[in-house]
Design an enzyme around this catalytic site. Structure first.
Site, PDB file in Angstrom:
ATOM      1  N   GLY A  86       0.847  -1.188   0.000  1.00 29.76           N
ATOM      2  CA  GLY A  86       0.000   0.000   0.000  1.00 29.76           C
ATOM      3  C   GLY A  86       0.881   1.237   0.000  1.00 29.76           C
TER       4      GLY A  86
ATOM      5  CG  ASP B 186     -11.564   1.130   4.108  1.00 25.43           C
ATOM      6  OD1 ASP B 186     -12.459   1.349   3.254  1.00 25.43           O
ATOM      7  OD2 ASP B 186     -10.360   1.099   3.828  1.00 25.43           O
TER       8      ASP B 186
END
Ligand code: PIT
Length: 375
Positions: A46, A160
């Site tokens: 990420g 999320d």
């Protein structure tokens, strides 16, 4: 209103680990050691972190290690977020949530040692087969709800939830990952609601987008509803471009997009014909843009405005505030940003402590005021 395209990935992809430490490729794998762990290949990447395959050389166990760059964390003012992620993961022990084994830090990196799962993302199941049969979708949905219900029972809201954050182990058991945006009860404001807008637009509840505060549990449930829809339909219930650009383009409060009949977009979606009547009914009940409607049928826990009891801490919360184990020490030397506080613990009741403070402060000339066990 439904998007006919396969839901696109909103985060960089993860690769599926092979499971074994792969002796054949050992010459090409760097053998970095972190404590007792030998780092292997990258499983996913990420913006701020990499997740790597690793092996505990003492026990021979395989794990996943999330490697976070401290400099990036500092530059992006993400210290609180990282601390929250650690506190959250330490609180959560559930068969459908990736377990955190330990946290380590070096001068430049923070390492989350995590349970290794080798079945890839649930997302890949939809992208490879188009969609799931209702029975299979139900199996994953039940595991997801079990995990989310458990997290909520511990005061943790994920915020999320999306298929990319749902991993599968070697047996196909679902494991919720990525608590980077999670919220803990400390973030609940006086109105009893959360106020930070976060999550991935397609999966985010309307009340999260508007800035008036939202119930973390209901917002997570909305995301679960979108996930169920995506699993069974193979596409998103709400058009991406509508959600992300409409309220920006029209410069109007996002909630008006959902609640005003005259507006262009309402939280409307159509279930495809292959959904069973009961699946349609369930999804329609979950994807209700006005959570108040839902509250008519459900008992909703409301936060008391004035706590009747003093704030209590569980062992993990206490640990995270103590100097010895405080994660502030991961940062403190470099930044000097973490405030030092002295904390005392006592076996006396809160009332006894308050009475004793009053008794001691009076003769010293203090005017003692009390409010919710704060003196
Ligand atoms: C694995 C395999 C893999 C990714 C992960 C674990 C990541 C897990 C994770 C990441 C987080 C978090 C919790 C769990 O908060 O490909 O075994 O940021």
């Amino acid at each position: 209103m439904a998007s006919r395209t396969t839901p696109s990935r909103s985060t960089p992809s993860r690769s599926t680990p092979s499971g074994s430490s792969s002796s054949s490729s050992s010459s090409s794998i760097s053998r970095t050691r972190v404590g007792k762990y030998e780092l292997g290949r990258t499983l996913g990447e990420g913006t701020f972190a990499k997740v790597k395959f690793a092996r505990n050389v003492e026990k021979g166990e395989s794990v996943a290690i999330k490697v976070i760059d401290k400099e990036k964390v500092l530059k992006n003012k993400m210290i609180a977020q990282i601390k929250r992620e650690i506190s959250t993961m330490k609180l959560i022990k559930h068969p459908n949530v990736i377990r955190m084994i330990e946290v380590m830090a070096s001068k430049t990196k923070i390492y989350f040692v995590l349970e290794l799962v080798t079945g890839g993302e649930l997302f890949d199941k939809i992208s490879s087969t188009g969609r799931l049969k209702e029975d299979e979708a139900r199996k994953y949905f039940q595991q997801l709800i079990n995990a989310v219900d458990y997290c909520h029972s511990r005061g943790v809201y994920h915020r999320d939830l999306k298929p990319e954050n749902l991993l599968l182990d070697a047996n196909g058991t679902l494991k919720v990952s990525d608590f980077g945006l999670s919220a803990l009860p400390q973030q609940v404001r006086e109105d009893g609601l959360l106020h930070t807008t976060c999550g991935t637009p397609n999966y985010v509840a309307p009340e999260v987008i508007n800035n008036k505060g939202y119930d973390g549990a209901k917002a997570d449930l909305w995301s679960c509803g979108v996930i169920l829809f995506v699993l069974m339909a193979g596409y998103l219930p709400f058009e991406d471009s509508n959600l992300t650009s409409l309220y920006k383009k029209h410069n109007m409060p996002p909630e008006s997009l959902f609640f005003d009949d005259k507006q262009i977009f309402k939280a409307e979606f159509t279930c495809p014909p292959w959904f069973s009547a009961s699946a349609k009914k369930l999804i329609k009940r979950i994807l209700d843009p006005k959570p108040a409607t839902e509250s008519k049928n459900l008992v909703v826990e409301r936060k008391e405005e004035e706590p009747k009891n003093p704030v209590t801490m569980n062992a993990f919360e206490l640990i995270s505030t103590s100097q010895g184990l405080n994660l502030g020490s991961l940062f403190e030397k470099q930044m000097g940003l973490v405030k030092r506080k002295t904390r005392f613990t006592s076996k006396c009741s809160a009332n006894d402590i308050v009475t004793k403070i009053e008794a001691a402060a009076g003769p010293l000339g203090f005017d003692v005021k009390k409010n919710n066990y704060k003196v």
